[in-house]
Design an enzyme around this catalytic site. Structure first.
Site, PDB file in Angstrom:
ATOM      1  N   CYS A  28       9.390   7.031  11.621  1.00  0.00           N
ATOM      2  CA  CYS A  28       9.636   5.580  11.737  1.00  0.00           C
ATOM      3  C   CYS A  28      11.120   5.224  11.721  1.00  0.00           C
ATOM      4  O   CYS A  28      11.477   4.049  11.791  1.00  0.00           O
ATOM      5  CB  CYS A  28       8.923   4.846  10.606  1.00  0.00           C
ATOM      6  SG  CYS A  28       7.174   5.191  10.538  1.00  0.00           S
TER       7      CYS A  28
ATOM      8  N   HIS B 284      11.049  -1.155   5.680  1.00  0.00           N
ATOM      9  CA  HIS B 284      10.039  -0.559   6.552  1.00  0.00           C
ATOM     10  C   HIS B 284       8.681  -0.864   5.907  1.00  0.00           C
ATOM     11  O   HIS B 284       8.513  -0.675   4.700  1.00  0.00           O
ATOM     12  CB  HIS B 284      10.266   0.959   6.648  1.00  0.00           C
ATOM     13  CG  HIS B 284       9.103   1.678   7.242  1.00  0.00           C
ATOM     14  ND1 HIS B 284       8.622   1.392   8.499  1.00  0.00           N
ATOM     15  CD2 HIS B 284       8.279   2.642   6.726  1.00  0.00           C
ATOM     16  CE1 HIS B 284       7.576   2.153   8.751  1.00  0.00           C
ATOM     17  NE2 HIS B 284       7.348   2.918   7.688  1.00  0.00           N
TER      18      HIS B 284
ATOM     19  N   GLU C 289       7.321   7.442  17.722  1.00  0.00           N
ATOM     20  CA  GLU C 289       6.720   8.697  17.272  1.00  0.00           C
ATOM     21  C   GLU C 289       5.344   8.845  17.911  1.00  0.00           C
ATOM     22  O   GLU C 289       4.536   9.650  17.468  1.00  0.00           O
ATOM     23  CB  GLU C 289       6.668   8.785  15.749  1.00  0.00           C
ATOM     24  CG  GLU C 289       6.010   7.633  15.051  1.00  0.00           C
ATOM     25  CD  GLU C 289       6.034   7.786  13.543  1.00  0.00           C
ATOM     26  OE1 GLU C 289       5.428   8.745  13.062  1.00  0.00           O
ATOM     27  OE2 GLU C 289       6.650   6.945  12.865  1.00  0.00           O
TER      28      GLU C 289
HETATM   29  N1  CAA Z   1      -8.645  -4.495  -5.688  1.00  0.00           N
HETATM   30  C1  CAA Z   1      -7.295  -4.527  -5.664  1.00  0.00           C
HETATM   31  N2  CAA Z   1      -6.519  -3.397  -5.513  1.00  0.00           N
HETATM   32  C2  CAA Z   1      -7.162  -2.212  -5.343  1.00  0.00           C
HETATM   33  C3  CAA Z   1      -8.580  -2.123  -5.355  1.00  0.00           C
HETATM   34  C4  CAA Z   1      -9.323  -3.328  -5.533  1.00  0.00           C
HETATM   35  N3  CAA Z   1     -10.658  -3.327  -5.552  1.00  0.00           N
HETATM   36  N4  CAA Z   1      -8.900  -0.830  -5.182  1.00  0.00           N
HETATM   37  C5  CAA Z   1      -7.736  -0.125  -5.061  1.00  0.00           C
HETATM   38  N5  CAA Z   1      -6.691  -0.978  -5.170  1.00  0.00           N
HETATM   39  C6  CAA Z   1      -5.262  -0.655  -5.074  1.00  0.00           C
HETATM   40  C7  CAA Z   1      -4.870   0.605  -5.814  1.00  0.00           C
HETATM   41  O1  CAA Z   1      -4.689   0.352  -7.206  1.00  0.00           O
HETATM   42  C8  CAA Z   1      -3.591   0.957  -5.106  1.00  0.00           C
HETATM   43  O2  CAA Z   1      -2.538   0.109  -5.572  1.00  0.00           O
HETATM   44  P1  CAA Z   1      -1.173   0.768  -6.131  1.00  0.00           P
HETATM   45  O3  CAA Z   1      -0.655   1.647  -5.014  1.00  0.00           O
HETATM   46  O4  CAA Z   1      -0.309  -0.409  -6.380  1.00  0.00           O
HETATM   47  O5  CAA Z   1      -1.553   1.547  -7.314  1.00  0.00           O
HETATM   48  C9  CAA Z   1      -3.863   0.524  -3.660  1.00  0.00           C
HETATM   49  O6  CAA Z   1      -4.973  -0.361  -3.712  1.00  0.00           O
HETATM   50  C10 CAA Z   1      -4.190   1.685  -2.750  1.00  0.00           C
HETATM   51  O7  CAA Z   1      -5.199   2.424  -3.371  1.00  0.00           O
HETATM   52  P2  CAA Z   1      -5.235   4.009  -3.291  1.00  0.00           P
HETATM   53  O8  CAA Z   1      -3.887   4.559  -3.611  1.00  0.00           O
HETATM   54  O9  CAA Z   1      -6.389   4.497  -4.062  1.00  0.00           O
HETATM   55  O10 CAA Z   1      -5.510   4.155  -1.733  1.00  0.00           O
HETATM   56  P3  CAA Z   1      -5.758   5.421  -0.875  1.00  0.00           P
HETATM   57  O11 CAA Z   1      -5.906   6.660  -1.679  1.00  0.00           O
HETATM   58  O12 CAA Z   1      -6.892   5.065   0.015  1.00  0.00           O
HETATM   59  O13 CAA Z   1      -4.403   5.608  -0.022  1.00  0.00           O
HETATM   60  C11 CAA Z   1      -2.528   5.171   1.351  1.00  0.00           C
HETATM   61  C12 CAA Z   1      -3.543   4.569   0.382  1.00  0.00           C
HETATM   62  C13 CAA Z   1      -1.816   6.358   0.675  1.00  0.00           C
HETATM   63  C14 CAA Z   1      -1.513   4.107   1.706  1.00  0.00           C
HETATM   64  C15 CAA Z   1      -3.276   5.667   2.624  1.00  0.00           C
HETATM   65  O14 CAA Z   1      -3.817   4.573   3.301  1.00  0.00           O
HETATM   66  C16 CAA Z   1      -2.382   6.467   3.562  1.00  0.00           C
HETATM   67  O15 CAA Z   1      -2.267   7.674   3.445  1.00  0.00           O
HETATM   68  N6  CAA Z   1      -1.715   5.767   4.528  1.00  0.00           N
HETATM   69  C17 CAA Z   1      -0.791   6.438   5.489  1.00  0.00           C
HETATM   70  C18 CAA Z   1       0.511   6.892   4.835  1.00  0.00           C
HETATM   71  C19 CAA Z   1       1.428   5.754   4.469  1.00  0.00           C
HETATM   72  O16 CAA Z   1       1.376   4.655   5.019  1.00  0.00           O
HETATM   73  N7  CAA Z   1       2.344   6.017   3.531  1.00  0.00           N
HETATM   74  C20 CAA Z   1       3.367   5.037   3.188  1.00  0.00           C
HETATM   75  C21 CAA Z   1       4.696   5.671   2.956  1.00  0.00           C
HETATM   76  S1  CAA Z   1       5.130   6.705   4.351  1.00  0.00           S
HETATM   77  C22 CAA Z   1       5.865   5.669   5.467  1.00  0.00           C
HETATM   78  O17 CAA Z   1       6.251   4.581   5.142  1.00  0.00           O
HETATM   79  C23 CAA Z   1       6.023   6.130   6.885  1.00  0.00           C
HETATM   80  C24 CAA Z   1       4.905   5.597   7.689  1.00  0.00           C
HETATM   81  O18 CAA Z   1       5.013   4.508   8.280  1.00  0.00           O
HETATM   82  C25 CAA Z   1       3.672   6.355   7.774  1.00  0.00           C
END
Ligand code: CAA
Length: 383
Positions: free
Chosen positions: A111, A233, A79
């Site tokens: 993916c 994945h 991609e």
């Molecule tokens: N200590 C331990 N854990 C902590 C923490 C701390 N101090 N602070 C936060 N966390 C945890 C949160 O509780 C959360 O855990 P859960 O999901 O188990 O609840 C985790 O860390 C992530 O925190 P947030 O959800 O607040 O993080 P974020 O808002 O920054 O977003 C994300 C995370 C959505 C993955 C972002 O990085 C993102 O958009 N990534 C790209 C999209 C992606 O990878 N999506 C996955 C599915 S799509 C897919 O699989 C296709 C692909 O390859 C893209």
């Protein structure tokens, strides 16, 4: 006749970022990246390496003169395509010295692309068991500095050789595919970075696993107890675990513990590389096979492929007697251990220093396959 995966190898570029240092630089608690996201390191590529060189460097580890002659189809799942028209598979066909009477093409569906390639390969091999098919999953996962997706970036490729009478994993015809038109992650033509709805992408991933698994259970009257391991994945290593845990509530403790232990073994490499997009599921499979000491011939392995947008597939295979002799654990570990850690300043510099294909010039990179020159809008590669 058995058809499936005969050889497997991966390549990751020579630089990485330490995730605790990235968290510090972004003013985030390091445990969010290390535990919440589940990443310790993240691969970063220099501008002299792209999806073609990742793919060539992954594939060269599994090619012999005999295999080069037998391959009559090369499929690239990506991609992060470099061209709106010409397929990277055509360039790779030349770089890898494949026979001229070969079909070469690229597949796009986020993916999921390489999984579509594998299913095409399986059908082709059923009709032409004497041939080999090379499927390469290759991507540069970039969301942008300081973006929400930054800690889930990564780069590299996985090369998968498929054949009749495979030596690693025989694939079965038990497969369930799910398509849903959802905008959780997409990259409009011309945009450098994807548009992402993080929470929707997480939810769609989990829902897709639940739906494909439920349909699989119903269609094939199988349960989790039939599986030695499941591979997912892995956009970041916490993601597959979240999907797995959501389905394990009603499963007996032994089965649940076994699948969770195998899951940990499947994320050993992903923790150090990050998201490979199309290659992530197959990096997970390599990691499982090269890390686990509990698996044995005949064990059934489930594979969950997810491509945003979205297409998901759950499919299965079983391990072949002597599979462990065909793995490349030492060279894979050595590739990762030899990488250089970048300071966050150097990472940011490297990230912004992208290849300008509108300027003719020469480049130098010690990697066997790398960009040596850009001329008249064409990337030339060192072989
Ligand atoms: N200590 C331990 N854990 C902590 C923490 C701390 N101090 N602070 C936060 N966390 C945890 C949160 O509780 C959360 O855990 P859960 O999901 O188990 O609840 C985790 O860390 C992530 O925190 P947030 O959800 O607040 O993080 P974020 O808002 O920054 O977003 C994300 C995370 C959505 C993955 C972002 O990085 C993102 O958009 N990534 C790209 C999209 C992606 O990878 N999506 C996955 C599915 S799509 C897919 O699989 C296709 C692909 O390859 C893209």
């Amino acid at each position: 006749m058995l058809v499936g995966i005969d050889q497997l190898s991966f390549y990751a570029p020579p630089f990485y970022v330490d995730m605790a240092e990235l968290a510090d630089a972004r003013g985030v608690d390091p445990n969010k990246y290390l535990i919440g996201i589940g990443q310790t390191q993240m691969s970063v590529a220099p501008k002299t390496q792209d999806i073609v060189t990742f793919a060539a460097n992954a594939a060269k580890q599994i090619l012999t003169p005999e295999i080069q002659k037998k391959i009559d189809m090369i499929i690239v799942g990506t991609e992060s395509s470099l061209d709106e028209s010409k397929a990277s598979a055509v360039v790779l066909h030349r770089l890898l010295g494949l026979n001229p009477f070969t079909r070469a093409f690229e597949i796009k569906q986020a993916c999921y692309g390489a999984t579509a390639g594998i299913q095409i390969a399986v059908n082709h091999l059923a009709a032409h068991p004497e041939s080999n098919v090379l499927v390469i999953a290759t991507d540069n996962a970039r969301y942008g500095l300081n973006s929400g997706g930054e800690p889930t970036q990564g780069a590299g490729a996985v090369a998968i050789l498929l054949s009749a009478n495979p030596r690693i994993l025989a694939l079965t015809d038990e497969t369930v595919t799910l398509t849903q038109d959802i905008y959780d992650f997409w990259r409009p033509t011309g945009n450098l970075y994807p548009e992402v709805d993080g929470p929707l992408s997480n939810q769609t991933y989990i829902d897709s696993f639940q739906k494909t698994w439920d349909e699989y259970e119903k269609r094939y009257t199988k349960t989790f107890t039939d599986f030695a391991a499941l591979c997912f994945h892995v956009p970041y290593t916490k993601m597959g675990k979240k999907a797995l845990l959501a389905k394990l509530a009603d499963v007996d403790a032994d089965t649940a513990n076994r699948l969770l232990q195998r899951y940990e073994e499947s994320i050993h490499y992903s923790k150090r590389i990050g998201n490979l997009y199309t290659g992530s599921l197959y990096l997970g499979l390599i990691s499982l096979l090269e890390t686990s000491v509990s698996l044995k011939a005949g064990d059934k392995i489930g594979l969950f492929s997810y491509g945003s947008g979205s297409v998901a597939e759950f499919f299965t295979g079983h391990l072949i007697e002597g599979y462990e002799k065909h793995l490349k654990k030492e060279s894979h570990e050595s590739l990762l251990n030899k990488r250089k850690k970048l300071s966050i300043t150097d990472y940011e510099h490297l990230f912004n220093d992208t290849l300008d294909i509108s300027h003719n010039r020469f480049y130098q990179d010690s990697q066997i396959f790398s960009i040596s020159e850009v001329k008249d809008l064409i990337r030339h590669y060192k072989q």
